[in-house]
Design a protein around this motif. Structure first.
Motif, PDB file in Angstrom:
ATOM      1  N   SER A 260      49.245  24.919  37.832  1.00  0.00           N
ATOM      2  CA  SER A 260      49.424  26.291  38.317  1.00  0.00           C
ATOM      3  C   SER A 260      48.692  26.478  39.629  1.00  0.00           C
ATOM      4  CB  SER A 260      48.818  27.305  37.332  1.00  0.00           C
ATOM      5  OG  SER A 260      49.653  27.512  36.250  1.00  0.00           O
TER       6      SER A 260
ATOM      7  N   THR B  18      43.940  33.696  38.742  1.00  0.00           N
ATOM      8  CA  THR B  18      45.226  34.388  38.693  1.00  0.00           C
ATOM      9  C   THR B  18      46.276  33.637  39.502  1.00  0.00           C
ATOM     10  OG1 THR B  18      46.421  36.412  39.194  1.00  0.00           O
ATOM     11  CG2 THR B  18      44.566  35.879  40.643  1.00  0.00           C
TER      12      THR B  18
ATOM     13  N   LEU C 279      41.994  33.101  26.613  1.00  0.00           N
ATOM     14  CA  LEU C 279      41.508  31.807  26.112  1.00  0.00           C
ATOM     15  C   LEU C 279      40.286  31.367  26.892  1.00  0.00           C
ATOM     16  CD1 LEU C 279      44.742  29.622  26.083  1.00  0.00           C
ATOM     17  CD2 LEU C 279      43.336  30.120  24.085  1.00  0.00           C
TER      18      LEU C 279
ATOM     19  N   TYR D 107      40.855  28.014  29.301  1.00  0.00           N
ATOM     20  CA  TYR D 107      41.751  27.956  30.464  1.00  0.00           C
ATOM     21  C   TYR D 107      41.181  28.756  31.615  1.00  0.00           C
ATOM     22  CZ  TYR D 107      45.973  27.914  33.276  1.00  0.00           C
ATOM     23  OH  TYR D 107      46.855  27.717  34.295  1.00  0.00           O
TER      24      TYR D 107
ATOM     25  N   HIS E 294      52.334  44.650  35.742  1.00  0.00           N
ATOM     26  CA  HIS E 294      53.136  43.464  36.063  1.00  0.00           C
ATOM     27  C   HIS E 294      52.896  42.269  35.156  1.00  0.00           C
ATOM     28  CE1 HIS E 294      54.488  45.755  39.412  1.00  0.00           C
ATOM     29  NE2 HIS E 294      53.229  45.977  39.786  1.00  0.00           N
TER      30      HIS E 294
HETATM   31  C1  ANZ Z   1      46.718  38.541  37.045  1.00  0.00           C
HETATM   32  C2  ANZ Z   1      48.155  38.598  36.794  1.00  0.00           C
HETATM   33  C3  ANZ Z   1      49.047  39.561  37.206  1.00  0.00           C
HETATM   34  C4  ANZ Z   1      48.613  37.502  36.098  1.00  0.00           C
HETATM   35  C5  ANZ Z   1      50.376  39.421  36.844  1.00  0.00           C
HETATM   36  C6  ANZ Z   1      49.903  37.306  35.721  1.00  0.00           C
HETATM   37  C7  ANZ Z   1      50.804  38.287  36.114  1.00  0.00           C
HETATM   38  P1  ANZ Z   1      49.502  30.141  34.174  1.00  0.00           P
HETATM   39  O1  ANZ Z   1      50.825  30.287  34.873  1.00  0.00           O
HETATM   40  O2  ANZ Z   1      49.631  29.646  32.781  1.00  0.00           O
HETATM   41  O3  ANZ Z   1      48.503  29.393  34.971  1.00  0.00           O
HETATM   42  N1  ANZ Z   1      45.248  33.907  32.662  1.00  0.00           N
HETATM   43  C8  ANZ Z   1      44.366  33.256  33.428  1.00  0.00           C
HETATM   44  N2  ANZ Z   1      43.381  32.719  32.692  1.00  0.00           N
HETATM   45  C9  ANZ Z   1      43.669  33.026  31.417  1.00  0.00           C
HETATM   46  C10 ANZ Z   1      43.015  32.760  30.185  1.00  0.00           C
HETATM   47  N3  ANZ Z   1      41.884  32.053  30.138  1.00  0.00           N
HETATM   48  N4  ANZ Z   1      43.576  33.226  29.042  1.00  0.00           N
HETATM   49  C11 ANZ Z   1      44.715  33.955  29.092  1.00  0.00           C
HETATM   50  N5  ANZ Z   1      45.355  34.243  30.221  1.00  0.00           N
HETATM   51  C12 ANZ Z   1      44.849  33.778  31.386  1.00  0.00           C
HETATM   52  O4  ANZ Z   1      48.963  31.635  33.976  1.00  0.00           O
HETATM   53  C13 ANZ Z   1      48.041  32.203  34.837  1.00  0.00           C
HETATM   54  C14 ANZ Z   1      47.952  33.650  34.492  1.00  0.00           C
HETATM   55  O5  ANZ Z   1      47.541  33.789  33.122  1.00  0.00           O
HETATM   56  C15 ANZ Z   1      46.932  34.348  35.346  1.00  0.00           C
HETATM   57  O6  ANZ Z   1      47.544  35.201  36.289  1.00  0.00           O
HETATM   58  C16 ANZ Z   1      46.250  35.307  34.371  1.00  0.00           C
HETATM   59  O7  ANZ Z   1      47.000  36.501  34.469  1.00  0.00           O
HETATM   60  C17 ANZ Z   1      46.448  34.663  33.042  1.00  0.00           C
HETATM   61  F1  ANZ Z   1      51.241  40.341  37.225  1.00  0.00           F
HETATM   62  O8  ANZ Z   1      46.335  37.228  36.624  1.00  0.00           O
HETATM   63  B1  ANZ Z   1      47.415  36.570  35.824  1.00  0.00           B
END
Ligand code: ANZ
Ligand code: ZN
Length: 823
Positions: free
Chosen positions: A227, A249, A329, A332, A343
């Motif tokens: 990612s 993120t 988690l 991760y 979003h």
């Molecule tokens: C803000 C955000 C806004 C996100 C949005 C997503 C959509 P992958 O693709 O699997 O790498 N994330 C990060 N660390 C995490 C953890 N330890 N446990 C659960 N969720 C976690 O997924 C990355 C996205 O999963 C990250 O991007 C975070 O949410 C979440 F509109 O950040 B995101």
């Protein structure tokens, strides 16, 4: 000669001969191209099932056809002989796992041999034998010295009943897969292999594996899980100290829409909060006991609690509450997320439950308003809104600008995260390869020196369900430190059995080497495996670990190749009455019964006749009987032709009439078989062609016997049928060949079709996409559904119209057209 087809005696004779002659012994031969044909080695459960028969028959057909086509073929076999079932059986019957395993190997080997596979048994190995696992240990000590194997404590799933650590896959709804006991989390020291060092290579090399099914490569890709994103910090003050809450993120473009942060129960801030508030402490405990894998996390009801801590938005300076949430988690990223409820689906559900603000910052195609509850989060990338100076930017521009602004404040940088974790190989189990480490009070963890390898696993222990019996045997645990000589304690954990299977294909190449796991030159000669055949259930872990081992061995200078398996074939499941063959359904067909009643040749041929092997095959009893009748007919033809004709009869140079008809059919079947084999695994159509040839011989034989040309044509047709059926029914094929031609069919070259006799019937195949004619080609009249579709899809003008579309329907009119309907 036996008039009646008696498979038992034919098979006994042929197998006896092959064994006496060591017919399938493979020796390096630089003058011929090599073909290393490998089937996944079985776990010695004690019983061969039809899935095994199919797997090994596929390998055997390839082995035999390649040999006839001039390859120097190696087909080895062995036993994946460590593991849990032996311990469970041992507990149930109070027999040591070693005895149970050895007995099972003996029965299964006899069953495999009864099937007549062209295996070089001189290379047989069993992973539970010291002459094999010694080299596991040797390799482990090398990896340990290089830092690829290392020790750290890990949180593991502990099954309190089995007294063992469970893999995530073994935890089902929070309970042990075998015992059903509530799983606890425990922290224990374990050994890991640094597979994450190879994440990049393991991912990058997938594109080069042209001989692997796309679906398997996709599964590996997702498992590695690369990612691209941004690691960014939310400043906060705790007990007077300035700190940052770091999150990872993939959607930094949504940063201006972050309305709270969520952290895992194991996060230090959660520990801090739990120490000050009993309710938080109880919630944190509940989370820790809860789900352990991502799939389960996704199903969980989203729950959380505010920690009472606030941090500052790194760009807007807004006050942002920090929550503990069960959907984050620890393993991760940073164990923490910035939550953007507008979003992200999970953040949205959470914000809805707890009344947290939802701020849209990406333009929704239907308007800019707050999503109504039934609308849920809008997770697609788009143009930024409500984001100050980032308004109007698209995904990439916004991520770049935001990452740059964060960097100037020291609060963020672009980062790549991997889903792949290091491979924990310690098992608190008896029946496995002992990890060759000695724990010394003074020197720490000392690897066992080569001269003291193998660390031999005692074979007389019987586990009783109360933990690892090795740990209770002082003769095993008490030792001296290899470094300082003082009393020390031997490690009692054993290795994950996936270690055993990560390099067995290399030991086959040099099985008797007592100096090294294998000689580099010999390994470089045979590697990579040209064809690997096995079940799709191994698409992720086994294949990933084997690829990792090969890369690590290549880095260590033990091996030349970077990838172990050039071509991978994953066979489909065998079903009966529409269901998977399984004991609980009572629909299992035992190979033994079939071999005893109808013969190995029938079992093998039928299993290849059931349909293309990559698909599931439906076992139908009458189908096997039908194949048996066909083989019996071929046998009687062989006997009759042998009795009524003389060897040496010359084929005419300009055949006419029925002689020509039969010869044409024989050459047609050679041509068809050759082309079908070249296309891969079209075994059923090869067998069908031989059936046609045999029918033609029966139809014409009475008119042909007696004339020297007729006799010659019958002899040729019968020998051709024998050699084409040989890869499937090797006993019968070789016996008939010997009757008619004399000699060993497996040492003969693959038959060549005579183009002058090859009156191939063709027709013009019209190929349509959505009813529009896109291509036309000349196709063989004999081709049917799947074959015609494959030809059609391969046409360039057709492929370009399928690209990126979804196929909704495929219509085939044999002899005329194919129409593919796409959306
Ligand atoms: C803000 C955000 C806004 C996100 C949005 C997503 C959509 P992958 O693709 O699997 O790498 N994330 C990060 N660390 C995490 C953890 N330890 N446990 C659960 N969720 C976690 O997924 C990355 C996205 O999963 C990250 O991007 C975070 O949410 C979440 F509109 O950040 B995101
Ligand atoms: Zn010491």
């Amino acid at each position: 000669m036996h008039e009646r087809y008696d498979p038992q005696s034919v098979e006994r004779d042929a197998q006896g001969f092959w064994e006496a002659q060591a017919s399938f012994r493979a020796v390096e031969d630089p003058s011929r191209p090599k073909f290393y044909c490998l089937s996944m080695f079985p776990y010695p459960s004690g019983k061969l099932h039809m899935g095994h028969v199919r797997n090994y028959t596929i390998g055997d057909v390839l082995t035999r056809t390649h040999r006839m086509r001039g390859y120097n073929v190696l087909q080895p076999m062995g036993w994946d002989a460590f593991g849990l079932p032996a311990e469970n059986a041992a507990m149930a019957n109070a027999v040591p796992p070693a005895k149970w395993t050895d007995d099972n190997i003996a029965t299964m080997k006899a069953q495999l041999q009864s099937l007549g596979f062209a295996i070089d048994w001189s290379r047989e190995l069993a992973t539970c034998r010291p002459d094999y696992y010694r080299w596991n240990q040797w390799l482990f000590t090398r990896l340990f010295k290089k830092g690829i194997a290392y020790k750290k404590t890990g949180v593991v799933n502990w099954d309190p009943v089995d007294q063992t650590v469970l893999a995530n896959e073994q935890v089902i709804d929070g309970r042990g897969w075998r015992t059903g006991a509530l799983v606890e989390k425990r922290e224990i020291p374990m050994y890991f292999l640094r597979i994450t060092d190879y994440a990049d290579e393991l991912l990058g090399a997938l594109d080069g594996l042209a001989g692997w099914p796309e679906q398997v490569k996709l599964m590996q890709k997702n498992w590695i899980g690369r990612s691209e994103g941004v690691r960014l910090g939310f400043p906060y003050t705790l007990e007077g100290e300035q700190k940052q809450l770091w999150v990872f993120t993939t959607r930094a473009d949504t940063l201006m829409g972050a309305t709270f942060c969520a952290i895992a129960a194991e996060h230090p801030i959660a520990t801090w909060a739990a120490a000050r508030d009993l309710k938080i402490a109880a919630f944190v405990d509940e989370c820790k006991r809860g789900a352990v894998n991502e799939a389960e996390l996704a199903r969980l009801e989203k729950k959380g609690m505010p920690t009472g801590l606030y941090c500052t938005h790194p760009l807007s300076g807004e006050r942002i509450p920090v929550w503990v949430a069960n959907y984050v988690l620890m393993g991760y990223g940073e164990g923490a997320v910035m939550a953007v409820p507008a979003h992200d689906e999970r953040d949205y559900g959470f914000a809805q439950s707890y009344g947290l603000p939802i701020k849209p910052v990406i333009r929704h195609p239907l308007g800019d308003g707050v999503p109504a509850p039934w609308k849920s989060a809008y997770a697609e990338p788009g143009l930024c809104i409500n984001s100050g100076r980032y308004d109007g930017m698209g995904f990439e521009a916004a991520v770049d600008a935001i990452a740059a602004d964060l960097a100037t404040k020291g609060l963020g940088e672009k980062q790549i995260q991997w889903r792949l974790r290091d491979w924990g190989i310690s098992r608190q189990r008896y029946w496995g390869c002992p990890i060759p480490i000695v724990h010394c009070p003074d020197c720490g963890d000392v690897p066992v020196p080569d001269a003291e390898l193998p660390v031999v696993l005692p074979t007389d222990l019987v586990p009783d369900g109360t933990g690892n019996p090795l740990a209770k045997r002082p003769a095993f645990t008490e030792t001296t430190c290899p470094a300082c000589g003082k009393p020390a304690r031997r490690e009692t954990d054993t290795m994950d059995t996936f270690v055993d299977s990560s390099w067995y294909f290399l030991r086959y190449l040099d099985p008797d080497n007592e100096e090294r796991p294998f000689d580099r030159e010999i390994a470089d000669h045979w590697m990579p495996v040209d064809q690997y055949i096995g079940g799709v259930e191994h698409a992720i872990l086994h294949l990933m670990y084997a690829r990792f081992f090969v890369k690590a061995l290549a880095d260590g200078g033990y091996l030349d190749v970077q990838e172990p398996f050039t071509n991978l074939f994953t066979q489909g499941m065998i079903t009966r009455d529409g269901a998977k063959m399984s004991k609980s359904k009572g629909n299992v067909v035992s190979p033994r019964e079939y071999v005893e009643r109808l013969g190995a040749d029938t079992a093998r041929t039928y299993i290849c006749f059931m349909g293309p092997p990559e698909r599931g095959g439906g076992w139908v009893d009458e189908g096997a009987e039908g194949v048996h009748r066909f083989l019996s007919r071929l046998w009687r033809l062989g006997v009759e032709v042998d009795e009524r004709t003389e060897p040496g009869a010359e084929l005419p140079s300009e055949p006419t009439g029925e002689v020509r008809e039969l010869l044409a059919k024989a050459h047609w079947s050679i041509d068809k078989a050759t082309r079908d084999f070249e296309r891969g695994f079209q075994f059923n159509t090869v067998i069908a062609a031989v059936m046609e040839l045999v029918n033609e011989a029966y139809r014409l034989k009475d008119g042909l016997f007696g004339s020297s040309e007729g006799d010659a044509a019958l002899r040729f047709a019968t020998a051709t049928a024998a050699s084409l059926i040989f890869p499937f029914a090797p006993h019968l094929g070789s016996e008939i060949w010997e009757m008619i031609e004399g000699g060993r069919v497996w040492e003969e070259p693959w038959p060549q079709a005579d183009p002058t006799l090859l009156s191939r019937d063709t027709f013009t195949l019209v190929i349509q996409v959505n009813g529009k004619v896109r291509a036309k080609l000349e196709a063989d009249s004999g081709l049917e559904g799947e074959e015609l579709l494959a030809l059609a899809r391969a046409e360039e003008q057709v492929a370009s119209h399928l690209d990126g579309k979804k196929i909704v329907k495929e219509i085939v009119v044999p002899g005329r057209l194919v129409n593919i309907v796409v959306r």
